[in-house]
Design an enzyme around this catalytic site. Structure first.
Site, mmCIF file in Angstrom:
data_model
loop_
_atom_site.group_PDB
_atom_site.id
_atom_site.type_symbol
_atom_site.label_atom_id
_atom_site.label_comp_id
_atom_site.label_asym_id
_atom_site.label_seq_id
_atom_site.Cartn_x
_atom_site.Cartn_y
_atom_site.Cartn_z
ATOM 1 N N GLU A 138 0.824 -1.212 0.000
ATOM 2 C CA GLU A 138 0.000 0.000 0.000
ATOM 3 C C GLU A 138 0.863 1.269 0.000
ATOM 4 O O GLU A 138 0.640 2.197 0.772
ATOM 5 C CB GLU A 138 -0.966 -0.009 1.189
ATOM 6 C CG GLU A 138 -1.917 -1.191 1.142
ATOM 7 C CD GLU A 138 -2.955 -1.194 2.257
ATOM 8 O OE1 GLU A 138 -2.653 -0.689 3.345
ATOM 9 O OE2 GLU A 138 -4.054 -1.709 2.018
ATOM 10 N N ASP A 142 -8.569 -9.070 4.120
ATOM 11 C CA ASP A 142 -8.268 -7.964 5.040
ATOM 12 C C ASP A 142 -9.272 -7.864 6.182
ATOM 13 O O ASP A 142 -10.152 -7.003 6.134
ATOM 14 C CB ASP A 142 -8.234 -6.648 4.251
ATOM 15 C CG ASP A 142 -7.558 -5.544 5.032
ATOM 16 O OD1 ASP A 142 -7.069 -5.820 6.131
ATOM 17 O OD2 ASP A 142 -7.519 -4.412 4.524
ATOM 18 N N GLU A 172 -12.482 -2.140 12.212
ATOM 19 C CA GLU A 172 -12.494 -1.380 10.959
ATOM 20 C C GLU A 172 -13.613 -1.822 10.019
ATOM 21 O O GLU A 172 -14.316 -0.996 9.458
ATOM 22 C CB GLU A 172 -11.133 -1.549 10.268
ATOM 23 C CG GLU A 172 -11.073 -0.915 8.896
ATOM 24 C CD GLU A 172 -9.707 -1.091 8.231
ATOM 25 O OE1 GLU A 172 -8.805 -1.707 8.847
ATOM 26 O OE2 GLU A 172 -9.545 -0.606 7.097
HETATM 27 C C1 BDP Z 1 -6.067 -2.162 6.048
HETATM 28 C C2 BDP Z 1 -6.325 -0.788 6.581
HETATM 29 C C3 BDP Z 1 -5.155 0.131 6.452
HETATM 30 C C4 BDP Z 1 -3.902 -0.551 7.002
HETATM 31 C C5 BDP Z 1 -3.706 -1.862 6.302
HETATM 32 C C6 BDP Z 1 -2.552 -2.667 6.889
HETATM 33 O O1 BDP Z 1 -7.446 -0.239 5.908
HETATM 34 O O2 BDP Z 1 -5.448 1.315 7.157
HETATM 35 O O3 BDP Z 1 -2.797 0.260 6.848
HETATM 36 O O4 BDP Z 1 -4.839 -2.660 6.456
HETATM 37 O O5 BDP Z 1 -2.837 -3.601 7.620
HETATM 38 O O6 BDP Z 1 -7.031 -2.984 6.597
HETATM 39 O O7 BDP Z 1 -1.406 -2.380 6.615
#
Ligand code: BDP
Length: 709
Positions: A300, A374, A402
């Site tokens: 990401e 996720d 989340e």
């Molecule tokens: C996702 C989240 C994000 C996190 C990412 C992670 O939306 O904010 O940075 O995972 O785990 O679920 O790195």
């Protein structure tokens, strides 16, 4: 005058008793059962606590606070055992044999009734004072949950070595995916100011056996590695040390560049290696028991070794080599997926990491989320579990909700955690559960553990939703002993956080245990996933199709069309199933044997597909969504009845939150069914609740300031 002071006293009393949730599960209110009260008072009449370490001082303080509250009498605590001692608390007690102590390791403990008659003494002992502190908390839990302590023989050793919280807290105090206010750490006033919260936090963690905390967000900021911030880290580490908690930081891979000192962060460049060596020496000079680094790399948008055409092992090993002389560890996250890779996101972490098995240094763990997508309301276990036998894999659960209703939904997560831990990977034959992978027993990894992304913030009750505390509690308890049942953990928590009233305990435990399934039904039934709104992830938006990366769009995951719905991950589709051991995959591969909770996770099926209930897939979808909404209504009824047995403050809070949850469950149902109906072209059966608004209405809803984003 007399009446006036009486009133004042009453007022004072009621403020003292205000149940704002700050005390968590360590409330220590007076034991109401008079028979037990008497036996507790007898057993704690004369306490001997030996040893002068800061940790033993904490044990003593905890006993004083707890017993004063529970029994209404301040206990006498002496430094030496005498003829009248009824409770003996010491490390390596001679009351136990060497053989008994030898199996406890450095964190396990024993609570045992020794001797007989007038010479009877209850002993709490361990090999270290940390172990003793854990034993004291366990003992106090027995009293809080009104267990008999007349004759005890308890031996408890943690099943996992690393029992951690991961905080996605930023240095500016915002919390990524935080729904309980700001970060509890005020970096600005550190190191000079140690907020009472810092120690209260440590105490709560120690009561569960949590022994590590990652202070900073995985989306890391290199500033935390600069000298002024390391002084702040030291202040926190010093605060947490007596509680048995080690401090960890997230390492931004590009820190050498961001420091302005190097033009590169290439892990194979000797200058980079030296930079990290020096940085790590600097950290250990301040924090001699620093735990190590947690790293999110090439995920990401985070920097990482692949920016220099190196792989994850090369990146992790560079840090591991630099930290090894100090006995530190590197926890490298496997949460990777790339926009450039067209393959199913589900498969990407496995594809990248499995070839690296055996290539990591011994002080590296790879941290794997429970599922491959996720933190969804329900996911099958991550195919990496069992697939990297030579690498210790650390479990990553998300305690902050989340994707599970965030700050307003009551969802007890232990059933989700357990479902994953109890899943069979078949990697070494039947019974090779995920729990055995992460506790190290399957492959004999001494380094092992479990982490939870914390749901803690500055809200007075720590977690925003009063029931969010139960998820922090459950994470800690399961990290200590993953064989505890979700029900047993819920019951403990309810007794300690609310009351031992049997009716209340039974009703609320039942409500908690059903809550996760209810949420799956009104959000993501039959294996649907990732159909939430973009960015903040609050609320439904299965229609989103215009984001730059395909795998960020909900349509990528549900694949609804006029023919049907679901993601074909069988061999005719993405074949993500091929990453699982056939023992696990075989039942999932066939829609007729696949458990319906995973059906649309693995299969694209026609709207007319016949479900076990006899309903068509479309009708089942309508049914499930409605079941979810009804489930919340039942929670409201339960709370209405049982909740009255608790304090006014929490009763009202939870009632309001359940009202929101009910509204939002309907929102999920209506928005999703109206949208999917544009493909199924079938009516929502009249027996079910009908949407309150049009699909367009749901599509126009915006939440610009939704938290945690
Ligand atoms: C996702 C989240 C994000 C996190 C990412 C992670 O939306 O904010 O940075 O995972 O785990 O679920 O790195």
């Amino acid at each position: 005058m007399k009446i006036y002071s009486l009133l004042l006293l009453l007022l004072f009393h009621s403020t003292l008793k205000a149940e704002d949730g700050y005390r968590l599960w360590l409330r220590y209110d007076r034991v109401t059962n008079s028979r037990l009260l008497e036996s507790y008072a007898r057993q704690t009449r004369s306490i001997a606590l030996t040893g002068n370490t800061p940790t033993m001082a904490l044990a003593e303080k905890e006993l004083l606070t707890a017993l004063s509250g529970l029994t209404g009498r301040k206990p006498e605590i002496t430094r030496q055992q005498g003829a009248t001692t009824t409770l003996l608390i010491e490390t390596a007690s001679a009351k136990l044999s060497k053989a008994e102590l030898s199996t406890l390791g450095d964190e396990g403990f024993i609570i045992k009734t020794t001797g007989t008659g007038a010479g009877q003494v209850l002993v709490i002992t361990a090999n270290t004072d940390r172990g003793v502190l854990y034993g004291v908390f366990h003992f106090l839990r027995l009293l809080q949950t009104q267990e008999s302590i007349a004759s005890l023989n308890i031996r408890s050793v943690p099943r996992m070595k690393l029992r951690m919280l991961n905080h996605w807290d930023n240095l500016d105090r915002t919390v990524e995916r935080g729904y309980a206010g700001f970060s509890i750490w005020n970096w600005h006033t550190l190191p000079g100011y140690i907020d009472q919260r810092y120690t209260d936090y440590a105490r709560a963690n120690a009561s569960l056996g949590i022994n590590g905390t990652v202070l900073t967000n995985v989306n890391a900021n290199a500033t935390v590695l600069t000298p002024p911030y390391l002084q702040k880290v030291k202040a926190l580490a010093d605060t947490y040390r007596p509680y048995g908690i080690k401090v960890y930081l997230t390492a931004r891979f590009s820190a050498p560049v961001e420091s302005g000192q190097l033009p590169t962060a290439d892990p194979l460049d000797p200058r980079v290696q030296l930079w990290w060596k020096n940085k790590i020496s600097e950290i250990y000079a301040l924090v001699p028991d620093f735990g190590g680094f947690l790293v999110k790399a090439n995920s990401e948008g985070q920097p990482g070794p692949q920016d220099y055409h190196r792989n994850h092992a090369e990146g992790a090993n560079m840090l591991a080599d630099a930290i090894a002389p100090f006995k530190g560890i590197v926890i490298w996250r496997a949460f990777v997926y790339s926009a450039e890779v067209s393959d199913d996101r589900h498969k990407q972490a496995y594809n990248e990491f499995v070839p690296l098995d055996g290539k990591f240094r011994p002080n590296v763990l790879v941290q794997v989320k429970n599922g491959a997508i996720d933190f969804m309301p329900r996911e099958p276990f991550h195919p990496l579990f069992g697939a990297m036998p030579q690498t210790p894999l650390l479990m990553e659960f998300q305690v902050t909700q989340e994707y599970l209703g965030q700050g307003t939904h009551l969802v007890y997560l232990a059933p989700l955690f357990k479902e994953c831990l109890d899943s069979d990977t078949y990697s070494k034959g039947k019974g090779s559960t995920v729990a055995k992978v992460v506790d190290g027993s399957l492959q004999g990894h001494a380094l092992n553990g479990m982490a939870g992304v914390a749901n803690i913030g500055t809200d007075i009750n720590w977690t925003g939703h009063p029931f969010g505390q139960a998820n922090w509690y459950a994470l800690g308890r399961l990290a200590w002993d993953h064989q505890l049942s979700a029900a047993a953990i819920a019951e403990e928590w309810v007794r300690m956080s609310y009351t031992n009233d049997p009716g209340f305990v039974q009703e609320i435990t039942r409500m908690m245990l059903a809550s996760r399934e209810t949420m799956v039904q009104y959000m993501n039934p039959i294996g649907l996933h990732h159909i939430m709104a973009t960015g903040h992830h609050y609320g439904p938006a299965p229609w989103i199709a215009d984001l730059s990366r395909p795998e960020w769009n909900p349509v990528y995951y549900h694949r609804a069309d006029s023919a049907g719905i679901g993601f074909d991950r069988t061999s005719s589709g993405s074949n993500a199933l091929g990453q699982y051991h056939p023992g696990a995959a075989a039942t999932w591969a066939d829609p007729d044997t696949c458990p319906e909770e995973y059906l649309l996770w693995f299969h694209h099926l026609p709207w007319q597909h016949r479900m076990k209930s006899g309903r068509s897939l479309w009708n089942e979808l309508c049914h499930q969504y409605n079941q979810g909404v009804e489930g919340v209504a039942r929670m409201q009824e339960t709370w209405e009845k049982a909740g009255k047995k608790t304090d006014e403050q929490r009763y009202r809070q939870v009632k309001m939150l359940l009202n929101i949850q009910h509204q939002e469950a309907k929102w999920w149902r209506d928005a999703c069914l109206l949208y999917f109906q544009t493909f199924s072209r079938q009516p929502i059966p009249a027996v079910y609740g009908q949407p309150e608004h049009s699909l367009d209405y749901y599509k126009t809803l915006r939440f610009p300031y939704a938290p945690g984003n």
